[in-house]
Design a protein around this motif. Structure first.
Motif, PDB file in Angstrom:
ATOM      1  N   ALA A 133       0.809  -1.207   0.204  1.00 26.17           N
ATOM      2  CA  ALA A 133      -0.141  -0.048  -0.070  1.00 26.17           C
ATOM      3  C   ALA A 133       0.868   1.106  -0.075  1.00 26.17           C
ATOM      4  O   ALA A 133       1.873   1.435   0.730  1.00 26.17           O
ATOM      5  N   PHE A 134       0.478   2.143  -0.787  1.00 24.91           N
ATOM      6  CA  PHE A 134       1.373   3.492  -0.923  1.00 24.91           C
ATOM      7  C   PHE A 134       0.530   4.722  -0.798  1.00 24.91           C
ATOM      8  O   PHE A 134      -0.720   4.721  -1.093  1.00 24.91           O
ATOM      9  N   GLY A 135       1.143   5.781  -0.315  1.00 25.95           N
ATOM     10  CA  GLY A 135       0.233   7.120  -0.299  1.00 25.95           C
ATOM     11  C   GLY A 135       0.527   7.835  -1.479  1.00 25.95           C
ATOM     12  O   GLY A 135       0.713   7.353  -2.700  1.00 25.95           O
ATOM     13  N   ARG A 136       0.169   9.114  -1.615  1.00 27.95           N
ATOM     14  CA  ARG A 136       0.132  10.021  -2.615  1.00 27.95           C
ATOM     15  C   ARG A 136       1.586  10.221  -3.201  1.00 27.95           C
ATOM     16  O   ARG A 136       2.200   9.627  -2.720  1.00 27.95           O
ATOM     17  N   THR A 137       1.294  10.777  -4.355  1.00 31.79           N
ATOM     18  CA  THR A 137       2.550  11.109  -5.304  1.00 31.79           C
ATOM     19  C   THR A 137       3.397  12.064  -4.643  1.00 31.79           C
ATOM     20  O   THR A 137       2.833  13.301  -4.369  1.00 31.79           O
ATOM     21  N   TYR A 138       4.540  12.133  -4.392  1.00 31.64           N
ATOM     22  CA  TYR A 138       5.505  13.187  -4.063  1.00 31.64           C
ATOM     23  C   TYR A 138       6.521  13.568  -4.973  1.00 31.64           C
ATOM     24  O   TYR A 138       6.947  12.794  -5.721  1.00 31.64           O
ATOM     25  N   SER A 139       6.997  14.713  -5.014  1.00 33.60           N
ATOM     26  CA  SER A 139       7.865  15.301  -5.781  1.00 33.60           C
ATOM     27  C   SER A 139       9.079  15.294  -5.128  1.00 33.60           C
ATOM     28  O   SER A 139       9.194  15.581  -4.045  1.00 33.60           O
ATOM     29  N   THR A 140      10.311  14.940  -6.011  1.00 29.62           N
ATOM     30  CA  THR A 140      11.459  14.964  -5.220  1.00 29.62           C
ATOM     31  C   THR A 140      12.571  15.613  -6.291  1.00 29.62           C
ATOM     32  O   THR A 140      12.373  15.856  -7.434  1.00 29.62           O
ATOM     33  N   HIS A 141      13.600  15.884  -5.686  1.00 24.14           N
ATOM     34  CA  HIS A 141      14.826  16.636  -6.476  1.00 24.14           C
ATOM     35  C   HIS A 141      15.620  15.423  -7.143  1.00 24.14           C
ATOM     36  O   HIS A 141      16.094  15.646  -8.340  1.00 24.14           O
TER      37      HIS A 141
END
Length: 205
Positions: A150-158
């Protein structure tokens, strides 16, 4: 921040027509951290890697420029730097503990709340999947709680900060939306020698 559990399918590898960076099987060892609670992500990342980067997590990517090599290919011992977002205004950093495949890594990190996980807790072997269009790790989803399906929302990374100096002769390639571009280089980090000594001690034990 409590995250809702969202079941998702693990992403397939990116379109083969798009050039993909080769997986790194190298990397650097992760230093032992005996503290298991009461930590935020930044001090944990410093203790686990020996990296000497200042500022909140949201500033690590920029503050590492010229001191540490950076890029968009995961390798063990590197730090994945998350951008600041609405629910994570100070950003987040996590240490890569294993590269599984081109779209999946395991991380060790602290202070990432979820079902059954307290704020400040240290979590190890957490699954992170790359959901970016070009397999450049600029968009990821993180395992929720103790459920690795199970995974959460999409996060942006550098991208990833590597535990080695950015210096002449060591040109790193960083994946971008329109291909690759060279990352600027600078003077070696004064903290690298200390980390190398500690690594040698660990292998000698």
């Amino acid at each position: 921040m409590q995250l809702a559990s969202v079941g998702v399918m693990r992403p397939a590898l990116a379109n083969p027509a798009i050039s993909q960076p080769a997986l790194s099987q190298g990397g650097t060892p992760i230093l032992p951290v005996s503290i298991s609670s009461g930590l935020s992500c930044v001090p944990f990342a410093r203790m686990a890697t020996g990296m000497n980067i200042s500022g909140d997590a949201r500033m690590w990517w920029h503050n590492a420029a010229g001191a540490y090599a950076r890029g968009n290919m995961p390798e063990r011992g590197s730090v994945l730097a998350f951008t600041a977002s609405g629910g994570m205004s100070r950003g987040h950093v996590a240490v890569v503990s294993r590269v599984v495949n081109a779209r999946t890594i395991h991380i060790d990190h602290a202070n990432w709340a979820g079902p059954g996980i307290r704020r400040g807790a240290v979590m190890r072997g957490v699954v992170v999947i790359d959901v970016s269009d070009r397999n450049d790790w600029t968009a990821v989803r993180v395992q929720v709680g103790h459920n690795d399906d199970a995974f959460g929302r999409t996060y942006s990374t550098h991208g990833f900060i590597y535990n080695r100096p950015a210096r002449g002769g060591e040109r790193m390639m960083e994946a971008r939306i329109r291909g690759f571009e060279e990352v600027a280089e600078g003077a070696p980090s004064p903290h690298v020698a200390q980390h190398l000594r500690r690594t040698a001690e660990l292998f000698a034990e």
